[in-house]
Design a protein around this motif. Sequence first.
Motif, PDB file in Angstrom:
ATOM      1  N   PHE A 141     -16.991 -21.220  -3.344  1.00  0.00           N
ATOM      2  CA  PHE A 141     -18.369 -20.448  -3.449  1.00  0.00           C
ATOM      3  C   PHE A 141     -18.642 -19.604  -4.931  1.00  0.00           C
ATOM      4  O   PHE A 141     -19.520 -19.568  -5.362  1.00  0.00           O
ATOM      5  CB  PHE A 141     -18.479 -19.354  -2.235  1.00  0.00           C
ATOM      6  N   ILE A 142     -17.266 -18.946  -5.389  1.00  0.00           N
ATOM      7  CA  ILE A 142     -17.338 -18.257  -6.393  1.00  0.00           C
ATOM      8  C   ILE A 142     -17.563 -19.299  -7.721  1.00  0.00           C
ATOM      9  O   ILE A 142     -18.448 -19.017  -8.708  1.00  0.00           O
ATOM     10  CB  ILE A 142     -15.848 -17.415  -6.565  1.00  0.00           C
ATOM     11  N   ASP A 143     -17.049 -20.490  -7.915  1.00  0.00           N
ATOM     12  CA  ASP A 143     -17.254 -21.351  -8.551  1.00  0.00           C
ATOM     13  C   ASP A 143     -18.566 -21.709  -8.842  1.00  0.00           C
ATOM     14  O   ASP A 143     -19.380 -21.870  -9.913  1.00  0.00           O
ATOM     15  CB  ASP A 143     -16.652 -22.783  -8.300  1.00  0.00           C
ATOM     16  N   VAL A 144     -19.299 -22.087  -7.727  1.00  0.00           N
ATOM     17  CA  VAL A 144     -20.905 -22.438  -7.625  1.00  0.00           C
ATOM     18  C   VAL A 144     -21.684 -21.107  -8.325  1.00  0.00           C
ATOM     19  O   VAL A 144     -22.606 -21.454  -9.006  1.00  0.00           O
ATOM     20  CB  VAL A 144     -21.297 -22.831  -6.312  1.00  0.00           C
ATOM     21  N   ARG A 145     -21.448 -20.021  -7.698  1.00  0.00           N
ATOM     22  CA  ARG A 145     -22.034 -18.795  -8.194  1.00  0.00           C
ATOM     23  C   ARG A 145     -21.784 -18.785  -9.870  1.00  0.00           C
ATOM     24  O   ARG A 145     -22.769 -18.407 -10.446  1.00  0.00           O
ATOM     25  CB  ARG A 145     -21.567 -17.465  -7.358  1.00  0.00           C
ATOM     26  N   LEU A 146     -20.653 -18.742 -10.367  1.00  0.00           N
ATOM     27  CA  LEU A 146     -20.269 -18.626 -11.799  1.00  0.00           C
ATOM     28  C   LEU A 146     -21.247 -19.666 -12.423  1.00  0.00           C
ATOM     29  O   LEU A 146     -21.581 -19.592 -13.559  1.00  0.00           O
ATOM     30  CB  LEU A 146     -18.916 -18.683 -11.947  1.00  0.00           C
ATOM     31  N   TYR A 147     -21.193 -20.774 -11.720  1.00  0.00           N
ATOM     32  CA  TYR A 147     -21.546 -21.969 -12.753  1.00  0.00           C
ATOM     33  C   TYR A 147     -23.287 -21.602 -12.887  1.00  0.00           C
ATOM     34  O   TYR A 147     -23.696 -21.899 -14.139  1.00  0.00           O
ATOM     35  CB  TYR A 147     -21.775 -23.130 -11.856  1.00  0.00           C
ATOM     36  N   HIS A 148     -23.930 -21.084 -12.005  1.00  0.00           N
ATOM     37  CA  HIS A 148     -25.360 -20.916 -12.135  1.00  0.00           C
ATOM     38  C   HIS A 148     -25.474 -19.489 -12.975  1.00  0.00           C
ATOM     39  O   HIS A 148     -26.519 -19.470 -13.609  1.00  0.00           O
ATOM     40  CB  HIS A 148     -26.027 -20.804 -10.790  1.00  0.00           C
ATOM     41  N   LEU A 149     -24.719 -18.630 -12.852  1.00  0.00           N
ATOM     42  CA  LEU A 149     -24.642 -17.404 -13.807  1.00  0.00           C
ATOM     43  C   LEU A 149     -24.515 -17.979 -15.253  1.00  0.00           C
ATOM     44  O   LEU A 149     -25.162 -17.725 -16.172  1.00  0.00           O
ATOM     45  CB  LEU A 149     -23.678 -16.570 -13.328  1.00  0.00           C
ATOM     46  N   TRP A 150     -23.476 -18.673 -15.503  1.00  0.00           N
ATOM     47  CA  TRP A 150     -23.290 -19.221 -16.928  1.00  0.00           C
ATOM     48  C   TRP A 150     -24.587 -19.944 -17.347  1.00  0.00           C
ATOM     49  O   TRP A 150     -24.843 -20.046 -18.755  1.00  0.00           O
ATOM     50  CB  TRP A 150     -22.107 -20.047 -17.123  1.00  0.00           C
ATOM     51  N   TRP A 151     -25.136 -20.672 -16.493  1.00  0.00           N
ATOM     52  CA  TRP A 151     -26.230 -21.796 -16.677  1.00  0.00           C
ATOM     53  C   TRP A 151     -27.461 -20.706 -17.132  1.00  0.00           C
ATOM     54  O   TRP A 151     -28.176 -21.094 -18.067  1.00  0.00           O
ATOM     55  CB  TRP A 151     -26.732 -22.635 -15.567  1.00  0.00           C
TER      56      TRP A 151
END
Length: 232
Positions: A141-151
Amino acid sequence: MINELLLIFSVVFIYGAAILGYALFGKAGLYCVSAVATILANIEALILVNAFSMEQTLGNVLFAVTFLITDILSECEGKKAANKAVLTGILSSVFFLVLSQSWMLYNPSESDWVMPSISAVFSNTPRMMISSLVVYAISQFIDVRLYHLWWKFTDKKCGDNKKFLWVRNNGSTLLSQLINTVLFTLFAFYGTYDFGTLISIMLSSYIIFVITSLCDTPFVYIARRMKDSVEC
């Protein structure tokens, strides 16, 4: 040398299977690969091998593909689809944990020959699997969250939401894998090994995750190209 060659083959095969699943069945194909990889990773995590001058568990590559899958879904299908893949993995792990533990409650027949082997493998797995399940849920869930923050960050900086895919892919995976490595090592092995050994396990596991994470970037680009070709 055979272990190193097998691991390289495994990375290519498992990552390729994710791409093939996406090409043939779309999101459903990735959900399927994620579920299978999560179940098998819980078994493979019990196998230790020496490769590339490090002792490591075979489950590392299979767990790594689940991060590739959530990144592909984040990139091509959206945050909701990526979170659904995480929930699929959690459900698969719970199903497997409950069912595999129930096998050992049966009284085998006199002609049974496999129960001792089943018990030897699965009687020691609950702590490992529960640790894996909890850490999997947190880190994914952190990975998905971070992916979209980086995006959002890269889109704001360059004004193009398709550029810098490698930044959001590696920026999210490397950080979430670090969290995954530290938490899993502590949950699964604290009290079993001394502090020095725990640090050694963390370092070797994270090195492997860094390599497998960098290797998954081309596969995310392939998935992105496949998605764009369908939309054109």
